[in-house]
Enzyme design. Structure first.
Site, PDB file in Angstrom:
ATOM      1  N   SER A   1     -21.814 -12.408 -13.968  1.00 16.79           N
ATOM      2  CA  SER A   1     -22.695 -13.755 -14.030  1.00 16.79           C
ATOM      3  C   SER A   1     -22.795 -14.228 -15.521  1.00 16.79           C
ATOM      4  O   SER A   1     -23.675 -15.075 -15.653  1.00 16.79           O
ATOM      5  CB  SER A   1     -24.223 -13.251 -13.582  1.00 16.79           C
TER       6      SER A   1
ATOM      7  N   GLY B   1     -21.796 -11.422  -9.788  1.00 18.29           N
ATOM      8  CA  GLY B   1     -21.969 -12.544  -8.617  1.00 18.29           C
ATOM      9  C   GLY B   1     -23.387 -12.962  -8.320  1.00 18.29           C
ATOM     10  O   GLY B   1     -23.710 -13.768  -7.348  1.00 18.29           O
TER      11      GLY B   1
ATOM     12  N   GLY C   1     -16.076 -14.015 -13.963  1.00 18.44           N
ATOM     13  CA  GLY C   1     -15.640 -14.417 -12.671  1.00 18.44           C
ATOM     14  C   GLY C   1     -15.694 -15.941 -12.217  1.00 18.44           C
ATOM     15  O   GLY C   1     -14.971 -16.454 -12.679  1.00 18.44           O
ATOM     16  N   GLY C   2     -16.615 -16.046 -11.366  1.00 22.99           N
ATOM     17  CA  GLY C   2     -16.858 -17.505 -10.500  1.00 22.99           C
ATOM     18  C   GLY C   2     -16.817 -18.502 -11.713  1.00 22.99           C
ATOM     19  O   GLY C   2     -15.897 -19.635 -11.428  1.00 22.99           O
TER      20      GLY C   2
ATOM     21  N   GLU D   1     -15.079  -4.101  -7.559  1.00 26.27           N
ATOM     22  CA  GLU D   1     -14.739  -4.503  -6.287  1.00 26.27           C
ATOM     23  C   GLU D   1     -13.527  -3.537  -5.789  1.00 26.27           C
ATOM     24  O   GLU D   1     -13.271  -3.467  -4.580  1.00 26.27           O
ATOM     25  CB  GLU D   1     -14.451  -5.980  -6.215  1.00 26.27           C
TER      26      GLU D   1
ATOM     27  N   GLU E   1     -19.419  -3.809 -16.747  1.00 27.31           N
ATOM     28  CA  GLU E   1     -19.819  -4.925 -15.803  1.00 27.31           C
ATOM     29  C   GLU E   1     -20.964  -4.045 -14.905  1.00 27.31           C
ATOM     30  O   GLU E   1     -20.293  -3.530 -13.881  1.00 27.31           O
ATOM     31  CB  GLU E   1     -18.748  -5.131 -14.912  1.00 27.31           C
TER      32      GLU E   1
ATOM     33  N   HIS F   1     -12.209  -2.243 -11.543  1.00 26.99           N
ATOM     34  CA  HIS F   1     -13.308  -3.151 -11.312  1.00 26.99           C
ATOM     35  C   HIS F   1     -14.037  -2.717 -10.142  1.00 26.99           C
ATOM     36  O   HIS F   1     -13.503  -2.077  -9.116  1.00 26.99           O
ATOM     37  CB  HIS F   1     -12.580  -4.611 -11.067  1.00 26.99           C
TER      38      HIS F   1
ATOM     39  N   ASN G   1     -11.231 -13.779 -14.586  1.00 26.02           N
ATOM     40  CA  ASN G   1     -11.052 -12.908 -13.415  1.00 26.02           C
ATOM     41  C   ASN G   1     -11.168 -13.907 -12.190  1.00 26.02           C
ATOM     42  O   ASN G   1     -12.169 -14.043 -11.762  1.00 26.02           O
ATOM     43  CB  ASN G   1     -11.647 -11.731 -13.364  1.00 26.02           C
ATOM     44  N   TRP G   2     -10.185 -14.446 -11.759  1.00 27.78           N
ATOM     45  CA  TRP G   2     -10.240 -15.391 -10.633  1.00 27.78           C
ATOM     46  C   TRP G   2     -10.248 -14.861  -9.205  1.00 27.78           C
ATOM     47  O   TRP G   2     -10.476 -15.397  -8.223  1.00 27.78           O
ATOM     48  CB  TRP G   2      -8.906 -16.149 -10.534  1.00 27.78           C
ATOM     49  N   LYS G   3     -10.411 -13.199  -9.133  1.00 28.70           N
ATOM     50  CA  LYS G   3     -10.527 -12.709  -7.771  1.00 28.70           C
ATOM     51  C   LYS G   3      -9.536 -13.180  -6.826  1.00 28.70           C
ATOM     52  O   LYS G   3      -8.566 -13.469  -7.206  1.00 28.70           O
ATOM     53  CB  LYS G   3     -11.903 -12.629  -7.300  1.00 28.70           C
TER      54      LYS G   3
HETATM   55  P1  13P Z   1     -19.032 -13.112 -11.941  1.00 25.43           P
HETATM   56  O1  13P Z   1     -18.811 -13.932 -13.450  1.00 25.43           O
HETATM   57  O2  13P Z   1     -18.802 -14.069 -10.754  1.00 25.43           O
HETATM   58  O3  13P Z   1     -20.437 -12.377 -11.590  1.00 25.43           O
HETATM   59  O4  13P Z   1     -18.224 -11.980 -11.839  1.00 25.43           O
HETATM   60  C1  13P Z   1     -17.861 -11.169 -12.633  1.00 25.43           C
HETATM   61  C2  13P Z   1     -16.650 -10.289 -12.633  1.00 25.43           C
HETATM   62  O5  13P Z   1     -16.644  -9.524 -11.405  1.00 25.43           O
HETATM   63  C3  13P Z   1     -15.616 -10.398 -13.511  1.00 25.43           C
HETATM   64  O6  13P Z   1     -14.614  -9.397 -13.548  1.00 25.43           O
END
Ligand code: 13P
Length: 250
Positions: free
Chosen positions: A211, A174, A232-233, A101, A168, A99, A11-13
């Site tokens: 994370s 994050g 994510g990251g 977010e 999640e 999600h 997930n590149w957000k």
């Molecule tokens: P991180 O891996 O950056 O914590 O993000 C997780 C996430 O929100 C994946 O959808």
């Protein structure tokens, strides 16, 4: 579940541009190595480069997904939005829904449910995110929250083959924090039980997100009731992403 069929969803957000497409070469090369051929890799970049990713992954095993969609099925006067039908038409096979977010910026359980129904209607695989926040965790409400989100989100869903549930925990996203192996196993078991009550005998795929990185993957991949990871990251750096896949592929 066998380790050889793990899902790795990137997930590149709100990150990435046309240039980032070049960084995918390494992952494509890696995905063709016979040892890792059965790993199921899905990239979910922002809408602006969705088409570029689809083009880049043509003739590979890597799939592409969007990070959200509107709840209206089709087209309409909805400025700034993209529907599941459009996501499917461009060549995506997945979509992330619910999600945290997105929940933070206004997604309700009812909206999430409509988004899931429209996505299934358009033959997309849905990565349905659920998870408790820190306050809920501290109050011991995790199970209750997960149950509520699952029941509301999957209301009226008939085709469960297209559903991936992504656990999640909001406080883990994050933050670099993950729960203990034991706690995570227990929460995933709770999710399986809740899902079993909705659709007995269906083998749901459950992903973990929050994370996930190249350091904690050794521990996370030992948890046997997880089918894959939503990352994510760490998924934006090809070397780290490849390392995560390699390490969980014992
Ligand atoms: P991180 O891996 O950056 O914590 O993000 C997780 C996430 O929100 C994946 O959808």
């Amino acid at each position: 579940m066998t380790n050889k069929y793990k899902y790795f969803v990137a997930n590149w957000k709100m990150y990435g541009n046309k240039k980032s497409v070049n960084s995918l070469k390494k992952v494509i090369k890696f995905s063709k190595m016979s040892k890792f051929k059965t790993a199921k890799i899905v990239y979910c970049p922002p809408y602006t480069i969705l088409g570029d990713f689809i083009k880049k992954f043509k003739n590979t095993n890597i799939k592409v997904g969007a990070q959200d969609c509107h709840f209206i099925d089709g087209e309409g006067p909805y400025t700034g939005f993209v529907s599941s039908k459009m996501i499917k038409q461009i060549g995506s096979q997945y979509v992330i829904i619910g999600h945290s977010e997105q929940r933070k910026s206004g997604d309700t359980d009812i909206k999430i449910n409509k988004k899931i129904l429209s996505s299934i209607n358009n033959n997309l695989n849905v990565i349905f995110c659920i998870g408790e926040n820190l306050k809920q965790k501290k109050k011991n409400l995790t199970k209750k929250i997960l149950s509520y989100q699952i029941k509301k989100g999957l209301n009226k869903v008939k085709n469960f083959n297209k559903i991936f549930v992504a656990y999640e925990p909001v406080w883990s996203i994050g933050s670099g924090k993950i729960q203990s192996e034991k706690e995570l196993f227990k929460n995933i078991e709770s999710i399986r039980l809740i899902l079993k009550n909705i659709k007995n005998r269906h083998q749901f795929k459950i992903l973990y997100g929050g994370s996930v990185n190249d350091k904690n993957i050794n521990l996370l991949s030992k948890i046997k009731n997880i089918d894959g990871f939503l990352i994510g990251g760490a998924s934006q750096k090809p070397n780290k992403f490849i390392d995560i896949i390699k390490k969980s592929y014992i």
